[in-house]
Design a protein around this motif. Structure first.
Motif, PDB file in Angstrom:
ATOM      1  N   VAL A  59       0.844  -1.210   0.000  1.00 23.52           N
ATOM      2  CA  VAL A  59       0.000   0.000   0.000  1.00 23.52           C
ATOM      3  C   VAL A  59       0.869   1.245   0.000  1.00 23.52           C
ATOM      4  O   VAL A  59       0.622   2.213  -0.742  1.00 23.52           O
ATOM      5  N   LEU A  67      -7.686  -1.828  -0.959  1.00 23.06           N
ATOM      6  CA  LEU A  67      -6.332  -2.374  -0.836  1.00 23.06           C
ATOM      7  C   LEU A  67      -6.077  -3.038   0.506  1.00 23.06           C
ATOM      8  O   LEU A  67      -5.125  -3.820   0.643  1.00 23.06           O
ATOM      9  N   GLU A  68      -6.913  -2.727   1.518  1.00 24.92           N
ATOM     10  CA  GLU A  68      -6.658  -3.251   2.854  1.00 24.92           C
ATOM     11  C   GLU A  68      -7.299  -4.627   3.081  1.00 24.92           C
ATOM     12  O   GLU A  68      -6.942  -5.299   4.045  1.00 24.92           O
TER      13      GLU A  68
END
Length: 818
Positions: free
Chosen positions: A398, A630-631
């Motif tokens: 990230v 993205l997490e």
């Protein structure tokens, strides 16, 4: 009776005779197998036949008449004709009066007639012409008869007068089973097993010396056998008669069996009258048979001893059983001496062992490297690892993505009805964006003109398979890339034909927004709205696509008519709004894919001055993209499985739905539950260390067999796998009437059979509140909560998108709720 018929046979009766029944002969009854009715018909028919024969010269008996009637099933006419033909005198007179055609005598008959007559026996045969074994007065034994049976010139029926008068069973009356005399034994010749005239393992082709000898021998035989071509048949007959005459003279007269020697007249010598021949035939001398070639290698006789039966037939003294004496062993010298028997040479150590113990082993000099290190010790300490594991860099993907400063990444799917120009429009877009060179376009145009499809040159930029080019339609998802100043785009060109809807679903599941292509020409828009235009739009909305661009294509065919464009925009806006698209996220763009007007540049046609909006590329660049997760744990849907290269035996590609991945990560493939390691990552054919959600990437894997990978499988981390469901509840938008029935469930490219087992409730399309519980049917356009049971497990998550189809038609699509 000559002919009997089977009549009134009881097939149901038993065929066998009883214990007390007796056999009877046909003579016991006058007419066996005849009933009273048959006898009556025979008597009546006999009278009628006699009336028919009255006045003719045919004389027959009653038995002959009855036989004819019985044969012709009491047909009087046929019986009369039969009797006249058989017993009449007309045919006999004709046969007598007709002269018989004389047969032309052959040359052999002429030669035989020229020979003077000789005394013959009672059978008409000359006994002097018989072989010697038949002229003897002693009984003819079986071996002698078998020996000469091949040389008989008379039929066996004519030899009966010269054979023993006693019957054949009495011939062996004095012959025992064992101890048979030698003159009664038959001789069985066994061909010796000789090796071929060549070395073992050699070729079957004769050598040059053998071929030369064979040719010389053949030449000599041809010279001996050379005879004049004239009167060949006559000379053969004369030669045969000469042999027979000479043989009879040598053997003398033969006394037939049963006649005394005094009654036999003395043989007379007759001169044979030769037939005229211009060339005297030379007398042939039979050449002795050639001696068999001696084998190069002599093998021992490995045959077993004969059985008792063979010994009785052949005799133990037969030459066929004589085997050559072979020497299997021979005594060693000096073995009989006492010193040899008492000696034990292997009791003590050998002289070499005594010498090695006395002197000791010779030390080997150690090999050293150039810097003085011992090479032997270094090699012993060297350890080679069997396999090198892929190591991860443990990057914070990230943070790396935020630092990279990459452009926006957008994936859009091109949908629409078949033949509305989707592939041509995308080919023009890539050509205008300098992704495809002019040389490539010229090559494609030349190939298209060869096949008579010159207008398909731009479409072949996307349709690259031979099947798609020959059929003129897109079959599978085609992928290509281009970028603007702010965004990197991935094109997913979906097929428009109804037979390839599952492939279109796979492309829609990877898209961020959609481009709906519509043909503006007359009647094309209306037919597409009833076909795949409506179905594609509803599917992409059900797959979670919120943004849609409507490209009104082929405006050049309607002279850039503003009225036509506004009419299409009005109807499509009403339909898309009813399909839950927000009017703010719907954009209409007129364009012409074949000419390139209003694709990347403004239209040059004067009739298009009324349009002042944005071009297609500007509408694409202005699209709002969904937020990337993205997490969340990594999820990738496999879109293709292939071999990446020699170093990468297994590779997969697909869109990353959520999360991130980097080289060295351990992953899990569901539903196969097989693990693998990411060896390498590629994005847009460029190797990278990581990839994030929204990117269509290629993963090179190790430690996995490709048989466990299928299109539509989901790749996840080992620590956070996706769950497998065999039944689920979904919020469904109905495209057709939905009732509890079998369906096909699609999750991207993954498909499984299932059944809608229950309709739980009807929901409000906007608020999601329950309107009606347990409805009997869901109408098209309504939203309902349904329960689906699967035949096999599918990897599903809450919020995932599914499509339900039945018999080639889309029933509905929706979101998994649990």
């Amino acid at each position: 009776m000559g002919v009997l018929r089977a009549k009134n046979v009881g097939y149901d009766d038993e065929d066998g005779y009883g214990e007390e029944e007796e056999y009877y002969d046909e003579d016991e009854e006058e007419t066996p197998g005849m009933s009273d009715e048959d006898r009556e018909q025979l008597q009546t028919g006999t009278l009628k036949v006699k009336e028919g024969l009255f006045g003719s010269d045919v004389t027959v008996t009653d038995a002959q008449i009855q036989e004819a009637l019985w044969h012709y099933y009491y047909d009087v006419g046929k019986s009369v004709a039969y009797l006249k033909n058989k017993y009449g005198t007309a045919l006999e007179e004709k046969a007598v009066t007709t002269p018989k055609k004389q047969k032309t005598p052959s040359r052999f008959d002429q030669v035989v007639e020229a020979i003077p007559a000789t005394p013959k026996s009672a059978t008409g045969r000359d006994p002097s012409f018989l072989p010697l074994y038949l002229q003897e007065s002693s009984p003819c034994t079986a071996p002698r008869l078998n020996m000469y049976i091949g040389h008989l010139v008379y039929p066996l029926a004519d030899l009966t007068n010269y054979m023993p008068a006693s019957p054949s069973p009495g011939f062996f009356w004095d012959t025992p089973w064992f101890g048979v005399p030698s003159h009664r034994l038959g001789e069985i010749t066994i061909e010796p097993r000789l090796p071929r005239g060549r070395l073992l393992g050699g070729s079957s082709k004769p050598s040059k010396l053998a071929a030369l000898a064979a040719a010389r021998k053949k030449k000599q035989e041809d010279a001996k056998n050379a005879t004049p071509a004239t009167n060949v048949e006559t000379d053969k007959a004369v030669t045969l008669l000469d042999k027979l005459t000479l043989k009879s003279r040598e053997n003398g007269p033969q006394t037939p069996r049963g006649a005394s020697s005094e009654e036999t007249p003395a043989p007379r010598k007759y001169l044979r009258k030769r037939s005229p021949s211009p060339i005297q035939v030379p007398k042939r001398v039979a050449s002795p048979p050639p001696e068999p070639a001696k084998p190069l290698i002599t093998f021992p006789d490995l045959r077993a001893q004969p059985s008792a039966f063979a010994a009785v037939l052949c005799g133990l003294d037969s030459p066929c059983h004589e085997s050559p004496e072979t020497v299997n062993s021979f005594p060693l010298p000096y073995t009989a001496l006492p010193d040899f028997k008492d000696a034990n040479p292997f009791a003590g150590p050998s002289p070499d062992d005594i010498l090695s113990v006395t002197i000791g082993p010779k030390p080997k000099p150690a090999r050293r490297t150039s810097d003085g290190h011992d090479l032997t010790t270094s090699m012993e300490k060297t350890v080679i690892e069997e396999s090198t594991k892929v190591r991860s860099k443990n990057l914070n993907v990230v943070v790396e993505f935020n630092r990279s400063g990459l452009k926006r990444m957008a994936n859009f799917v091109v949908i629409g009805h078949v033949d509305h120009g989707k592939s041509t429009l995308m080919g023009r877009l890539l050509f205008d964006m300098n992704v495809i060179s002019q040389r490539s376009i010229d090559k494609l145009r030349k190939e298209a003109e060869t096949m008579g499809k010159s207008s398909f040159a731009l479409a072949w930029v996307m349709d690259q398979t031979s099947e798609e080019r020959s059929r003129g339609v897109t079959v599978d998802i085609a992928t290509d890339y281009f970028e603007t100043d702010t965004t990197q785009f991935t094109i997913l060109d979906a097929p428009g034909h109804r037979d390839f809807i599952p492939n279109m679903i796979a492309g829609a599941s990877q898209a961020d927004f959609a481009v709906l292509v519509i043909d503006a020409s007359t009647n094309s828009f209306e037919s597409g709205l009833k076909g795949q235009t409506r179905e594609h739009a509803m599917i992409v909305r059900s797959m979670g696509v919120l943004r849609i661009i409507v490209a009104v294509n082929k405006m050049d065919t309607v002279a850039w008519s503003q009225h036509r464009f506004e009419e299409i925009s009005r109807q499509m806006l009403a339909f898309l709004t009813s399909a839950s698209f927000s009017p703010k996220r719907i954009t209409f763009v007129p364009c012409a894919g074949l000419t390139g007007e209003n694709v990347t540049r403004k239209a040059d046609d004067p009739n298009a001055k009324w349009y002042t909006g944005e071009t297609l590329i500007e509408a694409l660049d202005a699209s709002e993209l969904p937020k990337r997760d993205l997490e969340k744990p990594f999820r990738l849907t496999i879109g293709d499985v292939f071999r990446g290269g020699i170093t990468t035996p297994v590779s997969i590609s697909g869109r990353i739905d959520v999360g991130t991945v980097q080289v060295g990560d351990n992953i899990l493939c569901m539903p196969a539950r097989e693990t693998a390691t990411v060896k390498g990552i590629e994005v847009k054919d460029c190797p990278v260390d990581w990839a994030v959600a929204g990117q269509i990437s290629t993963l090179h894997l190790v430690d996995i067999d490709p048989v466990h990978l299928r299109l539509g499988d989901v790749v996840t981390p080992i620590s956070s796998p996706i769950k497998l469901y065999k039944s689920f509840s979904a919020k469904l938008l109905a495209f057709d009437h939905v009732i509890p029935s079998p369906v096909d469930v699609y999750r991207g490219r993954l498909q499984a059979e299932g059944t809608v087992v229950r309709l739980d409730a009807l929901l409000n399309r906007f608020s999601g509140e329950v309107v009606k519980k347990h409805p009997r049917i869901v109408k098209p356009g309504e939203v309902a909560r349904v329960r689906v049971r699967l035949e096999r497990e599918l990897p599903l998550e809450v919020g995932g998108r599914v499509v339900l189809r039945f018999r080639g038609e889309t029933v509905g699509a929706g979101v998994v709720e649990g």
